[in-house]
Design a protein around this motif. Sequence first.
Motif, PDB file in Angstrom:
ATOM      1  N   ALA A 498       0.829  -1.206   0.000  1.00 25.55           N
ATOM      2  CA  ALA A 498       0.000   0.000   0.000  1.00 25.55           C
ATOM      3  C   ALA A 498       0.863   1.254   0.000  1.00 25.55           C
ATOM      4  O   ALA A 498       0.574   2.233  -0.711  1.00 25.55           O
ATOM      5  N   LEU A 499       1.935   1.258   0.785  1.00 24.74           N
ATOM      6  CA  LEU A 499       2.834   2.410   0.833  1.00 24.74           C
ATOM      7  C   LEU A 499       3.510   2.656  -0.516  1.00 24.74           C
ATOM      8  O   LEU A 499       3.852   3.796  -0.853  1.00 24.74           O
ATOM      9  N   SER A 500       3.688   1.605  -1.283  1.00 23.37           N
ATOM     10  CA  SER A 500       4.410   1.710  -2.555  1.00 23.37           C
ATOM     11  C   SER A 500       3.676   2.548  -3.586  1.00 23.37           C
ATOM     12  O   SER A 500       4.302   3.020  -4.545  1.00 23.37           O
ATOM     13  N   ILE A 501       2.383   2.744  -3.420  1.00 20.07           N
ATOM     14  CA  ILE A 501       1.643   3.517  -4.433  1.00 20.07           C
ATOM     15  C   ILE A 501       2.115   4.969  -4.469  1.00 20.07           C
ATOM     16  O   ILE A 501       1.915   5.661  -5.471  1.00 20.07           O
ATOM     17  N   HIS A 502       2.751   5.419  -3.379  1.00 19.12           N
ATOM     18  CA  HIS A 502       3.327   6.771  -3.374  1.00 19.12           C
ATOM     19  C   HIS A 502       4.821   6.738  -3.049  1.00 19.12           C
ATOM     20  O   HIS A 502       5.391   7.727  -2.590  1.00 19.12           O
ATOM     21  N   GLY A 503       5.460   5.572  -3.262  1.00 17.83           N
ATOM     22  CA  GLY A 503       6.905   5.476  -3.168  1.00 17.83           C
ATOM     23  C   GLY A 503       7.494   5.620  -1.783  1.00 17.83           C
ATOM     24  O   GLY A 503       8.634   6.069  -1.638  1.00 17.83           O
ATOM     25  N   VAL A 504       6.750   5.227  -0.746  1.00 17.84           N
ATOM     26  CA  VAL A 504       7.256   5.360   0.629  1.00 17.84           C
ATOM     27  C   VAL A 504       7.239   4.000   1.331  1.00 17.84           C
ATOM     28  O   VAL A 504       6.911   3.890   2.508  1.00 17.84           O
ATOM     29  N   LYS A 505       7.620   2.957   0.618  1.00 16.16           N
ATOM     30  CA  LYS A 505       7.557   1.583   1.122  1.00 16.16           C
ATOM     31  C   LYS A 505       8.330   1.383   2.421  1.00 16.16           C
ATOM     32  O   LYS A 505       7.907   0.637   3.308  1.00 16.16           O
ATOM     33  N   ASP A 506       9.481   2.067   2.572  1.00 14.40           N
ATOM     34  CA  ASP A 506      10.356   1.823   3.720  1.00 14.40           C
ATOM     35  C   ASP A 506       9.876   2.475   5.008  1.00 14.40           C
ATOM     36  O   ASP A 506      10.499   2.287   6.057  1.00 14.40           O
ATOM     37  N   ALA A 507       8.800   3.247   4.967  1.00 14.25           N
ATOM     38  CA  ALA A 507       8.355   3.973   6.157  1.00 14.25           C
ATOM     39  C   ALA A 507       7.919   3.046   7.280  1.00 14.25           C
ATOM     40  O   ALA A 507       7.958   3.420   8.455  1.00 14.25           O
ATOM     41  N   VAL A 508       7.478   1.827   6.963  1.00 17.85           N
ATOM     42  CA  VAL A 508       7.042   0.858   7.973  1.00 17.85           C
ATOM     43  C   VAL A 508       7.940  -0.361   7.890  1.00 17.85           C
ATOM     44  O   VAL A 508       8.017  -1.009   6.851  1.00 17.85           O
ATOM     45  N   GLN A 509       8.645  -0.670   8.986  1.00 19.06           N
ATOM     46  CA  GLN A 509       9.594  -1.772   9.039  1.00 19.06           C
ATOM     47  C   GLN A 509       9.162  -2.786  10.089  1.00 19.06           C
ATOM     48  O   GLN A 509       8.742  -2.416  11.185  1.00 19.06           O
ATOM     49  N   LEU A 510       9.280  -4.067   9.750  1.00 20.93           N
ATOM     50  CA  LEU A 510       8.988  -5.150  10.691  1.00 20.93           C
ATOM     51  C   LEU A 510      10.310  -5.693  11.215  1.00 20.93           C
ATOM     52  O   LEU A 510      11.108  -6.264  10.482  1.00 20.93           O
ATOM     53  N   VAL A 511      10.571  -5.480  12.513  1.00 18.63           N
ATOM     54  CA  VAL A 511      11.811  -5.922  13.142  1.00 18.63           C
ATOM     55  C   VAL A 511      11.687  -7.391  13.494  1.00 18.63           C
ATOM     56  O   VAL A 511      10.758  -7.796  14.185  1.00 18.63           O
ATOM     57  N   ARG A 512      12.643  -8.204  13.045  1.00 18.69           N
ATOM     58  CA  ARG A 512      12.539  -9.657  13.229  1.00 18.69           C
ATOM     59  C   ARG A 512      13.484 -10.210  14.288  1.00 18.69           C
ATOM     60  O   ARG A 512      13.366 -11.357  14.668  1.00 18.69           O
ATOM     61  N   CYS A 513      14.458  -9.410  14.746  1.00 20.46           N
ATOM     62  CA  CYS A 513      15.401  -9.942  15.733  1.00 20.46           C
ATOM     63  C   CYS A 513      14.922  -9.619  17.138  1.00 20.46           C
ATOM     64  O   CYS A 513      13.957  -8.893  17.343  1.00 20.46           O
ATOM     65  N   HIS A 514      15.627 -10.179  18.126  1.00 19.48           N
ATOM     66  CA  HIS A 514      15.233  -9.993  19.518  1.00 19.48           C
ATOM     67  C   HIS A 514      15.719  -8.666  20.080  1.00 19.48           C
ATOM     68  O   HIS A 514      15.179  -8.180  21.059  1.00 19.48           O
ATOM     69  N   SER A 515      16.753  -8.089  19.499  1.00 23.39           N
ATOM     70  CA  SER A 515      17.367  -6.898  20.087  1.00 23.39           C
ATOM     71  C   SER A 515      16.743  -5.638  19.512  1.00 23.39           C
ATOM     72  O   SER A 515      16.714  -5.433  18.310  1.00 23.39           O
ATOM     73  N   VAL A 516      16.222  -4.780  20.394  1.00 22.22           N
ATOM     74  CA  VAL A 516      15.641  -3.512  19.961  1.00 22.22           C
ATOM     75  C   VAL A 516      16.258  -2.345  20.723  1.00 22.22           C
ATOM     76  O   VAL A 516      15.687  -1.270  20.800  1.00 22.22           O
TER      77      VAL A 516
END
Length: 733
Positions: A498-516
């Motif tokens: 959905a974000l890609s329709i206006h070229g902002v795909k990277d704005a939402v990231q899913l963190v997969r590792c344990h360290s935040v």
Amino acid sequence: VSPADAFAINKSVRGWSNIPFITVPLSRTHGKSFAHRSELKHAKRIVVKLGSAVVTRGDECGLALGRLASIVEQVSMLQNQGREMMIVTSGAVAFGKQRLRHEILLSQSVRQALHSGQNQLKDMAIPVLEARACAAAGQSGLMALYEAMFTQYSICAAQILVTNLDFHDEQKRRNLNGTLHELLRMNIVPIINTNDAVVPPPEPNSDLQGVNVISVKDNDSLAARLAVEMKTDLLIVLSDVEGLFDSPPGSDDAKLIDIFYPGDQQSVTFGTKSRVGMGGMEAKVKAALWALQGGTSVVIANGTHPKISGHVITDIVEGKKVGTFFSEVKPAGPTVEQQAEMARTGGRSLAALQPEQRAEIIYHLADLLTDQREEILQANKKDLEEAENKGRLALPLLKRLSLSTSKLNSLAIGLRQIAASSQDSVGRVLRKTRIAKDLELEQVTVPIGVLLVIFESRPDCLPQVSALAIASGNGLLLKGGKEALHSNQILHHLTQEALSIHGVKDAVQLVRCHSVGRLLSSIFKHVTELNQLSFLPPVRDSKCEYPAACNALETLLIHRDLLRTPIFDQIIDMLRVEQVKVHAGPKFASYLTFSPSEVKSLRTEYGDLECCIEVVDSVQDAIEHIHKYGSSHTDVIITENEKTAEFFLQHLDSACVFWNASTRFSDGYRFGLGAEVGISTSRIHARGPVGIEGLLTTKWLLRGDNHIVSDFSEQGSMKYLHENLPIPQRNTN
């Protein structure tokens, strides 16, 4: 005491000593290094390498006794846990130099000492001391110091001095290996050093050419060779920097590398060698990679920082994020730190969209939730089956994990409501004040920047939180529970679609590792910056009216086209008359035929009659420079071009952004707020249930006409009005 007696004493002391003895699971098969920091707690055999900068004082004469005592305490603690500790140490030359200097002074005749006087004696010329002689004089003293310190923890230490020949001659190598293994068996800590009193030069063309060949030319290569020879689990290299940086530490762009992979050598620019010793960071990295190839994990960290060094060794063994960890296992995707950068950049692009464009993204995501229903439910079914098979979730949590057609329909309805109500969120004017004639102030809503949201067992949170972040123009980092892995992955994929329709795909990231723990960058030092210059008074007022204030000018950005123009000459003349010391930024320095005082850091806050001048190519270049080096405090553009000014006002992410006005207006009294405690550059979050309103903060926009603060003094011609103006209504159609 003989080794056998020491072994017996250590065994008996174990029975009555009140030093805590902790048994930890340490067994592992050597041959492959640890893949993750969390595995370091299983390290049984550990080498700690102490660089010259760690062991010696800042004056390079004498030892840093407090630092050494802390290191010995940490090594003793790990030894008492059942680990096998070895130390590769520098310091013999420095210790010997200190002893010989004293000896030379004391050997002067009494008559010379009496006639020279105390002050002249201190300044007495001392001949250059040869390093091998210093090492010979210092080795015994250094070892005596280690023995005394380890005795406090009922631990015996033993010294071993080696040269390159001890590793390359097969018989000597076997003898060394046998001695070290016997010492470790008897619970004695070997302390190894190159025999600098007799050490020959390194063999040519044989340095770091494979697992079986390494020239012991410094203690970095010695520690690496020893670690591989003894099948060590972990090599800790302590230096005077936090770890490995991608460029020389201290430079503005330098970033600490959390995890370094063998294929990343080309991405690192090395600086000069250490202030003392033979090595440098490049030597440490080469030695670390050699040890890693031989099956030993490596961490390079700071052993001198007073707030860190007291527990740096134990923190590393506990798996904490300290220094640079060398790993052969590179993750398939970006690191957490890279994801945070991507969310930050994507969030700024998202915030720059029109409200209706952000709403369009949310509407599209709502449609995808229903259009891709079968794929979502299939992924969720896989999560439910895995959770039920492993029996790790209680029934209430299974219900929260479960998705259904009705849940997805409700989600889609909720997202459309967010989209419909979001168009009057970002950029809404909250307050408008006429400060004085032709000087108006607005307070408007802006995104916080990047949000981090951690959730478990509820994959439906992902599209809900994503929609709120999109509506409010924020970048987003999502950390979901592993029990919802497959559901979160498909929902995140749809969100990015959905974000890609206006070229902002990277704005939402899913963190997969344990360290935040290292997701967001630390706040930069205060610095105030300006862009295109057209008028002189605001520049003088910003820098010279009260240079110690936090809202004083610190960095002056000048458009390239203004160089060598009358405006530029007037600015330089004004700064010279006001006795302002100018530091040249790298780009500005390249235009000059003379060598000015070059700036040490583009983030420096001078707080005095000093400033940095740097050159930019455009308003976008200026914005990027400020986002990279600025403090988010106060930034000003001085230009006659209204379109350029509005672009700057809307796209710059700072607490106060002005047009054609002095930075010194950034003040609670001058804003009509009565007074202030201070000016915050943080982004204070809401409390309680958080919707779109809680994901917004504000910034101040000031539009002036060449205003300066001195015009409002008792002798000035202008008066503050502080009139409340009507807030314009936004067209949300």
